[in-house]
Design an enzyme around this catalytic site. Structure first.
Site, PDB file in Angstrom:
ATOM      1  N   THR A 116      45.783  14.749  39.602  1.00  0.00           N
ATOM      2  CA  THR A 116      45.617  15.544  40.825  1.00  0.00           C
ATOM      3  C   THR A 116      45.238  14.661  42.007  1.00  0.00           C
ATOM      4  O   THR A 116      45.658  14.915  43.140  1.00  0.00           O
ATOM      5  CB  THR A 116      44.551  16.640  40.638  1.00  0.00           C
ATOM      6  N   THR A 147      25.051  11.421  41.888  1.00  0.00           N
ATOM      7  CA  THR A 147      24.445  12.676  42.339  1.00  0.00           C
ATOM      8  C   THR A 147      23.435  13.132  41.278  1.00  0.00           C
ATOM      9  O   THR A 147      23.479  12.669  40.131  1.00  0.00           O
ATOM     10  CB  THR A 147      25.510  13.760  42.520  1.00  0.00           C
ATOM     11  N   GLY A 149      34.388   5.894  44.085  1.00  0.00           N
ATOM     12  CA  GLY A 149      34.151   5.586  42.683  1.00  0.00           C
ATOM     13  C   GLY A 149      33.046   6.492  42.174  1.00  0.00           C
ATOM     14  O   GLY A 149      32.930   7.655  42.583  1.00  0.00           O
ATOM     15  N   LEU A 150      32.208   5.959  41.321  1.00  0.00           N
ATOM     16  CA  LEU A 150      31.099   6.731  40.755  1.00  0.00           C
ATOM     17  C   LEU A 150      29.996   6.877  41.801  1.00  0.00           C
ATOM     18  O   LEU A 150      29.410   5.894  42.246  1.00  0.00           O
ATOM     19  CB  LEU A 150      30.560   6.017  39.520  1.00  0.00           C
ATOM     20  N   ILE A 151      29.711   8.103  42.200  1.00  0.00           N
ATOM     21  CA  ILE A 151      28.632   8.393  43.142  1.00  0.00           C
ATOM     22  C   ILE A 151      27.519   9.082  42.346  1.00  0.00           C
ATOM     23  O   ILE A 151      27.751  10.104  41.689  1.00  0.00           O
ATOM     24  CB  ILE A 151      29.095   9.314  44.284  1.00  0.00           C
ATOM     25  N   ASN A 176      35.917  18.749  50.291  1.00  0.00           N
ATOM     26  CA  ASN A 176      35.150  18.002  49.293  1.00  0.00           C
ATOM     27  C   ASN A 176      35.090  18.700  47.935  1.00  0.00           C
ATOM     28  O   ASN A 176      34.504  18.173  46.990  1.00  0.00           O
ATOM     29  CB  ASN A 176      33.728  17.787  49.841  1.00  0.00           C
ATOM     30  N   HIS A 177      35.699  19.869  47.818  1.00  0.00           N
ATOM     31  CA  HIS A 177      35.619  20.620  46.568  1.00  0.00           C
ATOM     32  C   HIS A 177      36.467  19.947  45.485  1.00  0.00           C
ATOM     33  O   HIS A 177      37.266  19.051  45.774  1.00  0.00           O
ATOM     34  CB  HIS A 177      36.089  22.057  46.794  1.00  0.00           C
ATOM     35  N   TYR A 181      42.451  14.881  36.069  1.00  0.00           N
ATOM     36  CA  TYR A 181      41.728  14.559  37.301  1.00  0.00           C
ATOM     37  C   TYR A 181      42.466  13.458  38.064  1.00  0.00           C
ATOM     38  O   TYR A 181      42.721  13.570  39.272  1.00  0.00           O
ATOM     39  CB  TYR A 181      40.307  14.114  36.958  1.00  0.00           C
ATOM     40  N   SER A 182      42.825  12.408  37.358  1.00  0.00           N
ATOM     41  CA  SER A 182      43.547  11.300  37.968  1.00  0.00           C
ATOM     42  C   SER A 182      44.899  11.760  38.515  1.00  0.00           C
ATOM     43  O   SER A 182      45.304  11.373  39.626  1.00  0.00           O
ATOM     44  CB  SER A 182      43.745  10.176  36.947  1.00  0.00           C
TER      45      SER A 182
END
Length: 333
Positions: free
Chosen positions: A193, A227, A223-225, A121-122, A190-191
């Site tokens: 990777t 946190t 998607g957008l979580i 999850n990193h 980011y996309s």
């Protein structure tokens, strides 16, 4: 043509609903499934990983956690023990060091003697216009983000496979819709990777099936979580995101925990992310649509300004190295 598009969208949305609408497992079923099981969670010091730890603790699982920030790991360990986990251990590790990332697996086996579930999850979030921030363009920085977001995942999964084979275990890869269809100009590295991550692990998933391996593999298309850290960093930008496209942290974590039992090949959350898949397939103006989303409404200069502001907030919060480095290398004023 528009009628055809609308009809196809409705049909695919219905298929998506039935595909993702499954029976929620009871707490008793989860407790039974996680009894005496060992779960390793990489990227567990905050956000999704931290929530997964707490929910697993309440189910009685034994937990190994790994991340960069020791102070946060200590706090997470203490809270998980309070919530009922019989054993929690941690290892401080920076996953930009790919070569030695197998040490996390080795320490887990040394401390627990087995491994049943690997939750990779990193990751490093990088947000901001690529051409506006020179630091993003440096080869050494690009390589570093790939090491964290892609190469370390491959290495740690490879090192874990012998132990997961022995326990008929499972792997969860936290990925993103940014690795499938969403071509936001602010998510370049980011996309990239995440596309690489998905390409490798969907292939590995297929190989495990052909090999008749007892190891399952789920890829999280998130998607957008929302946190706590994301809420503080994005702040006003969240106001422009419609409710159905905001993922709830506890629901996301629960889905990841159930994946060990259900073993789906993909976990799409929020389910509304199917909207992006449909538009990517059928809408020739999808790039324009994506650029108009959010609070800056396609204004490039405003986007750069907002990114710099968010990077400074993230640095103050100690959140996500990708944001911090953008703050240290701001674009045009």
């Amino acid at each position: 043509m528009r009628k055809v598009y609308v009809l196809a969208a409705v049909v695919l949305l219905l298929l998506a609903y039935f595909y993702t609408n499954k029976k929620t497992l009871s707490k008793e079923e989860l407790v039974s499934s996680y009894k005496d099981k060992v779960v390793l969670i990489c990227g567990a010091s905050s956000g999704i990983g931290e929530e997964v730890v707490y929910q697993l603790a309440e189910l009685g699982a034994k937990i190994m956690i790994a991340a960069r920030r020791e102070s946060r790991l200590i706090n997470v360990k203490e809270e998980a023990l309070k919530r009922g986990s019989p054993k929690v251990e941690y290892m401080v590790y920076d996953f930009s060091d790919v070569t030695n990332s197998g040490d996390v697996i080795a320490k887990t086996i040394a401390l627990f003697g087995r491994l049943d579930y690997l939750v990779a999850n990193h990751g490093a979030m990088v947000n901001g216009a690529f051409l506006a921030f020179p630091h993003f363009q440096k080869p050494e920085y690009i390589e570093k983000i790939f090491r964290i977001n892609t190469f370390s995942f491959i290495e740690i999964v490879l090192k874990s496979l012998p132990y997961l084979e022995a326990s008929a275990g499972h792997i969860f890869i936290t990925s993103s819709m940014a690795g499938e269809v969403v071509p936001s100009f602010r998510h370049h590295l980011y996309s990239s990777t995440k596309h690489a991550l998905n390409g490798f692990f969907y292939s590995l998933q297929s190989e495990l099936l052909v090999k008749k391996s007892p190891v399952g593999l789920t890829i999280g298309a998130f998607g957008l979580i929302i946190t706590p850290d994301i809420s503080q960093v994005l702040d006003r930008e969240l106001e422009g995101v419609p409710g159905p496209f905001k993922g709830l942290l506890d629901v996301c974590a629960r889905g990841m925990i159930e994946a060990y039992i259900d073993r789906p090949r993909t976990m799409t959350y929020p389910t509304s992310n199917w909207f992006f898949r449909l538009n990517w397939m059928f809408n020739s103006k999808f790039h324009e649509l994506m650029n108009q989303r959010g609070t800056f409404k396609g204004n490039y200069d405003q986007s750069v300004k907002m990114t710099t502001e968010k990077a400074k907030r993230a640095k103050e919060l100690g959140f996500q190295e990708g944001y911090q480095e953008a703050a240290n290398n701001p674009g045009p004023s």
